[in-house]
Design an enzyme around this catalytic site. Sequence first.
Site, PDB file in Angstrom:
ATOM      1  N   ASP A  15      45.728  47.671  45.384  1.00  0.00           N
ATOM      2  CA  ASP A  15      44.759  46.544  45.740  1.00  0.00           C
ATOM      3  C   ASP A  15      45.390  45.616  46.449  1.00  0.00           C
ATOM      4  O   ASP A  15      47.137  45.568  46.748  1.00  0.00           O
ATOM      5  CB  ASP A  15      44.581  46.326  44.143  1.00  0.00           C
ATOM      6  CG  ASP A  15      43.600  44.801  44.396  1.00  0.00           C
ATOM      7  OD1 ASP A  15      42.172  44.993  44.848  1.00  0.00           O
ATOM      8  OD2 ASP A  15      44.427  44.005  43.852  1.00  0.00           O
ATOM      9  N   ASP A  17      44.296  41.825  46.479  1.00  0.00           N
ATOM     10  CA  ASP A  17      44.309  40.413  46.743  1.00  0.00           C
ATOM     11  C   ASP A  17      44.660  40.272  45.384  1.00  0.00           C
ATOM     12  O   ASP A  17      44.102  40.322  44.253  1.00  0.00           O
ATOM     13  CB  ASP A  17      43.020  39.894  46.581  1.00  0.00           C
ATOM     14  CG  ASP A  17      41.986  39.938  47.716  1.00  0.00           C
ATOM     15  OD1 ASP A  17      41.581  38.640  48.822  1.00  0.00           O
ATOM     16  OD2 ASP A  17      42.072  41.098  48.556  1.00  0.00           O
ATOM     17  N   ASP A 177      45.242  44.183  39.721  1.00  0.00           N
ATOM     18  CA  ASP A 177      45.476  43.351  39.432  1.00  0.00           C
ATOM     19  C   ASP A 177      44.070  42.622  38.605  1.00  0.00           C
ATOM     20  O   ASP A 177      43.969  42.158  37.831  1.00  0.00           O
ATOM     21  CB  ASP A 177      45.956  42.186  39.883  1.00  0.00           C
ATOM     22  CG  ASP A 177      44.855  41.497  40.665  1.00  0.00           C
ATOM     23  OD1 ASP A 177      44.047  42.100  40.856  1.00  0.00           O
ATOM     24  OD2 ASP A 177      44.260  40.617  40.584  1.00  0.00           O
TER      25      ASP A 177
END
Length: 235
Positions: A15, A17, A177
């Site tokens: 991922d 960001d 996250d």
Amino acid sequence: MRNQDNKPVAAVLFDLDGTLLDTAPDLGAALNHVCHLHQRPAVPAERFTPYASHGSRGLLNLVFADDIAASQEQLLPQLRQQFLSYYHDNIATHTRPYDGIAELLAALQEADIKVAIVTNKPIALTHRLLPHYPEFAHIEVVVGGDTLPVAKPSPEPLLHAAEQLGVHAHSCLYVGDAERDIQAGVNAGMATVLAAYGYISDEDQPQRWGADYTIETPQQLLRILSVADALTQSL
Ligand SMILES: O=C(O)COP(=O)(O)O
């Protein structure tokens, strides 16, 4: 590290960001620009940072949720356009890779483990952002939120990245996250790693997301790969 079929990990998909890049300060600046345009008080970093993985809509909802609902969504395109226009022009002002990301990517490269980025950020913005960081220069496979008709938590963007890398989904690890990252990884049949150093809010219950592993720092990813011992010596 070995997967369910006892095969080594061939690729790590990341991922963006909250996992590779700490983008929250620039995303928050875009949010505060929209607040300024609409005569709303600025949002402090401790309030917007936990929501920085939720895209423009997630951030705008922190301030404008009631207005968006009252307008029956009519207001959203305008707010989003104001947000994205500012973010486009100020995309890499404060954004930095997390500590240890450059070393992690170099170690994966040395171990011949392939790497891709799968983000829900629009692909045009992703391609504008990544060249600011030389540590990502070797990453050829990048899938954005609008590369396909569906985005995470659909497994499709992850499966697309695996196909582009020429590896089986079952030999990939997905690191993210947000809950949608873990869902996408599970849905794609990949082993999943929760980047607990990323953007997780008080409302989140990451222990319920079902990630196979949790890391508190990027370097800890090496410890859960079978190559960890050899690689950590070179760090
Ligand atoms: O911009 C977004 O929607 C979130 O981006 P991410 O998937 O890299 O966390």
